[in-house]
Design a protein around this motif. Structure first.
Motif, PDB file in Angstrom:
ATOM      1  N   THR A 107       0.809  -1.223   0.000  1.00  0.00           N
ATOM      2  CA  THR A 107       0.000   0.000   0.000  1.00  0.00           C
ATOM      3  C   THR A 107       0.842   1.273   0.000  1.00  0.00           C
ATOM      4  O   THR A 107       0.286   2.365   0.047  1.00  0.00           O
ATOM      5  CB  THR A 107      -0.927   0.033   1.232  1.00  0.00           C
ATOM      6  N   GLY A 123      -2.996  -2.058  -2.755  1.00  0.00           N
ATOM      7  CA  GLY A 123      -3.947  -2.917  -2.045  1.00  0.00           C
ATOM      8  C   GLY A 123      -4.507  -4.056  -2.870  1.00  0.00           C
ATOM      9  O   GLY A 123      -5.695  -4.387  -2.763  1.00  0.00           O
ATOM     10  N   TYR A 158      -6.864 -12.879   0.103  1.00  0.00           N
ATOM     11  CA  TYR A 158      -6.108 -11.735   0.606  1.00  0.00           C
ATOM     12  C   TYR A 158      -6.734 -10.442   0.098  1.00  0.00           C
ATOM     13  O   TYR A 158      -6.912 -10.261  -1.102  1.00  0.00           O
ATOM     14  CB  TYR A 158      -4.655 -11.784   0.129  1.00  0.00           C
ATOM     15  N   SER A 166      -7.115  -5.962   1.375  1.00  0.00           N
ATOM     16  CA  SER A 166      -6.804  -4.933   2.358  1.00  0.00           C
ATOM     17  C   SER A 166      -8.081  -4.452   3.044  1.00  0.00           C
ATOM     18  O   SER A 166      -9.202  -4.827   2.671  1.00  0.00           O
ATOM     19  CB  SER A 166      -6.091  -3.762   1.677  1.00  0.00           C
ATOM     20  N   SER A 167      -7.906  -3.601   4.035  1.00  0.00           N
ATOM     21  CA  SER A 167      -9.041  -3.102   4.810  1.00  0.00           C
ATOM     22  C   SER A 167      -9.786  -2.013   4.050  1.00  0.00           C
ATOM     23  O   SER A 167      -9.282  -1.437   3.075  1.00  0.00           O
ATOM     24  CB  SER A 167      -8.548  -2.536   6.140  1.00  0.00           C
ATOM     25  N   THR A 168     -10.978  -1.711   4.523  1.00  0.00           N
ATOM     26  CA  THR A 168     -11.764  -0.626   3.940  1.00  0.00           C
ATOM     27  C   THR A 168     -10.990   0.683   3.963  1.00  0.00           C
ATOM     28  O   THR A 168     -11.036   1.469   3.004  1.00  0.00           O
ATOM     29  CB  THR A 168     -13.086  -0.469   4.709  1.00  0.00           C
ATOM     30  N   THR A 169     -10.250   0.917   5.045  1.00  0.00           N
ATOM     31  CA  THR A 169      -9.477   2.156   5.178  1.00  0.00           C
ATOM     32  C   THR A 169      -8.462   2.308   4.054  1.00  0.00           C
ATOM     33  O   THR A 169      -8.262   3.411   3.528  1.00  0.00           O
ATOM     34  CB  THR A 169      -8.759   2.186   6.538  1.00  0.00           C
ATOM     35  N   VAL A 170      -7.820   1.205   3.671  1.00  0.00           N
ATOM     36  CA  VAL A 170      -6.836   1.257   2.582  1.00  0.00           C
ATOM     37  C   VAL A 170      -7.492   1.741   1.296  1.00  0.00           C
ATOM     38  O   VAL A 170      -6.963   2.620   0.597  1.00  0.00           O
ATOM     39  CB  VAL A 170      -6.189  -0.128   2.374  1.00  0.00           C
ATOM     40  N   TYR A 171      -8.645   1.196   0.966  1.00  0.00           N
ATOM     41  CA  TYR A 171      -9.304   1.569  -0.286  1.00  0.00           C
ATOM     42  C   TYR A 171      -9.879   2.983  -0.217  1.00  0.00           C
ATOM     43  O   TYR A 171      -9.884   3.704  -1.228  1.00  0.00           O
ATOM     44  CB  TYR A 171     -10.375   0.533  -0.632  1.00  0.00           C
ATOM     45  N   GLN A 172     -10.301   3.403   0.953  1.00  0.00           N
ATOM     46  CA  GLN A 172     -10.736   4.791   1.113  1.00  0.00           C
ATOM     47  C   GLN A 172      -9.561   5.748   0.915  1.00  0.00           C
ATOM     48  O   GLN A 172      -9.703   6.799   0.279  1.00  0.00           O
ATOM     49  CB  GLN A 172     -11.355   4.983   2.498  1.00  0.00           C
ATOM     50  N   ALA A 181     -14.841  -8.667  -0.775  1.00  0.00           N
ATOM     51  CA  ALA A 181     -13.762  -7.748  -1.153  1.00  0.00           C
ATOM     52  C   ALA A 181     -14.178  -6.862  -2.319  1.00  0.00           C
ATOM     53  O   ALA A 181     -13.828  -5.672  -2.375  1.00  0.00           O
ATOM     54  CB  ALA A 181     -12.510  -8.544  -1.508  1.00  0.00           C
ATOM     55  N   ARG A 227     -16.315  -4.221  -0.893  1.00  0.00           N
ATOM     56  CA  ARG A 227     -15.496  -3.334  -0.061  1.00  0.00           C
ATOM     57  C   ARG A 227     -14.802  -2.287  -0.929  1.00  0.00           C
ATOM     58  O   ARG A 227     -14.792  -1.095  -0.623  1.00  0.00           O
ATOM     59  CB  ARG A 227     -14.462  -4.159   0.702  1.00  0.00           C
TER      60      ARG A 227
END
Length: 448
Positions: A367, A385, A393, A395-401, A425, A428
């Motif tokens: 990331t 991500g 595998y 990443s978290s929602t925060t990563v994509y935001q 995913a 997400r």
């Protein structure tokens, strides 16, 4: 070693065997002539250009066309002429035997181009083009059937194979994949066990836009020929199938705005995307250009894995990937040049003051900003991500935001397939990027 002469790309014809469904519940089966019993006269039957009998399934945007052939079990002693006609009874028979209720594409939207002629000593006719068009009253993303039948006085029509139902999905009214914020969702698809058309099954719930923006055909290879001492682009039978029949497997994606990219990967020999000398880079780039032009591809994606580079004559010491990327961009300025952030392709320095990589695609979970890896690359070229569909595998929602809020380019899904579809995913990413969920409609299995 002579890297100036690149082996000419040669694609072998594929022998078709048993086929599986490529759209919803339509079962598509291959043809075997062995089942026909000689009953004192030759039997005539229909196949399409993909070697299928009875039925096939295609996608079209505004208009489409494919070729059909009349086949006979015995080669004639004199030329024979057959007619392929639109015949509603073929669809009635199909629906009755399969318990389905498919609607026909209206006959006025179908054009059949002439008769089929079988020459003396041959068992397959000349091609007959069957063309079809959309109309305002057709259903959005609807599936219709074109029922066909072969007739002729010279041979008995096969009871089982004399009729053919061509299913066509009309995507004319479907929106394209271009979203307002420009974020890219890339599908790096393992073509050995997946059909690239599967990417058309995913649309945004509200806007109807297609979710995926690029499809990487993973993967073609860079190979070394020890006899000629040349490197060349090798494509296995699965990549070859998609390229050879691009109008079936690739053009529907492009007609809705998706870019189709050829992956280039090592293949367990000394050839690598990192160790070609400058002349070798120029020559290999020229071959990739020829492949992209021949098959209407939108670019290339480099991944430095599965090679065995070493101290070989004619090759250079690690790492000359920036020169190869530069030569590709120089010779294909209108095409995309992409790299996997891994091993020898995880960096690409400026060459002739140019950053040739359009998109740097992070390994799973990566990331961080790629400015140091690819100097001069804008944030919009950085794909972060990445999701691994087979292993789950993501990443978290925060990563994509953060990708959206900080102006990065998007994300990548690797190895999407009907049995590897992480809708959690997918939603997400879609919620973070576009503020809506994704709807899946139907599946496209590998059908070759």
């Amino acid at each position: 070693m002579n890297l100036n002469n690149i082996k000419t790309l040669a694609f072998s014809l594929l022998a078709f065997g048993s086929m599986v469904s490529c759209s919803d519940s339509i079962d598509v089966a291959g043809v075997s002539e062995d089942q026909y019993q000689k009953a004192g006269s030759s039997l005539a039957f229909l196949t399409d250009k993909y070697g299928l009998s009875n039925q096939d399934s295609l996608i079209f945007n505004e208009k489409g066309s494919t070729d059909f052939y009349v086949n006979v079990t015995d080669a004639p002693a004199k030329a024979q002429t057959y007619t392929i006609a639109y015949d509603a009874t073929a669809l009635n028979n199909y629906n009755m035997s399969h318990g389905t209720s498919f609607e026909p594409l209206p006959e006025n939207l179908v054009r059949i181009g002439g008769n089929a002629t079988i020459a003396v000593g041959e068992t397959k006719s000349s091609a007959v083009a069957v063309s079809y068009t959309s109309a305002d009253n057709l259903e959005k993303n609807g599936i219709y059937a074109i029922p066909l039948k072969v007739t002729g006085a010279d041979a008995q029509t096969s009871k089982d194979k004399g009729e053919f139902v061509l299913f066509v999905r009309d995507i004319t009214k479907m929106p394209n994949c271009h979203k307002e914020n420009g974020l890219q969702v890339i599908s790096c698809m393992e073509i050995n066990d997946a059909n690239p058309l599967y990417n058309l099954c995913f649309t945004l719930e509200n806007s109807g836009k297609y979710f995926f923006d690029q499809v990487i055909l993973f993967s073609g290879n860079i190979n070394y020929n020890p006899e000629t001492q040349e490197v060349y682009n090798y494509n296995n039978e699965n990549i070859t199938q998609c390229l050879k029949y691009k109008e079936k497997y690739l053009e529907p994606l492009q007609q809705k705005g998706m870019k189709v990219i050829l992956g280039i990967l090592g293949n367990h020999d000394r050839a690598a995307v990192t160790n070609l000398n400058n002349e070798g880079c120029k020559a290999f780039a020229a071959e990739l250009k020829a492949v992209c032009e021949a098959y209407g591809l939108d670019g290339v994606f480099f991944d430095d894995e599965y090679s065995k580079p070493g101290n070989y004559p004619g090759f250079v010491a690690y790492n000359n990937f920036p020169r190869l990327a530069y030569e590709c961009k120089k010779q294909m300025p209108g095409k995309l040049v992409e790299a996997y952030v891994y091993s020898g392709t995880q960096t690409c320095s400026l060459t002739e003051n140019i950053q040739p990589i359009d998109y740097g695609i992070h390994d799973y979970g990566g990331t961080y900003d790629l400015s140091a890896n690819y100097p001069g690359m804008p944030k919009t070229g950085m794909i972060l991500g990445s999701v691994e569909c087979a292993r789950g595998y993501a990443s978290s929602t925060t990563v994509y935001q953060n990708i959206k809020e900080k102006g990065y380019g998007g994300t990548m899904f690797f190895a999407l397939a009907p049995n590897r579809t992480p809708m959690g995913a997918i939603n997400r990413v879609s919620q973070a990027f576009f503020g809506e969920n994704v709807t899946q409609e139907g599946i496209y299995e590998k059908d070759w």
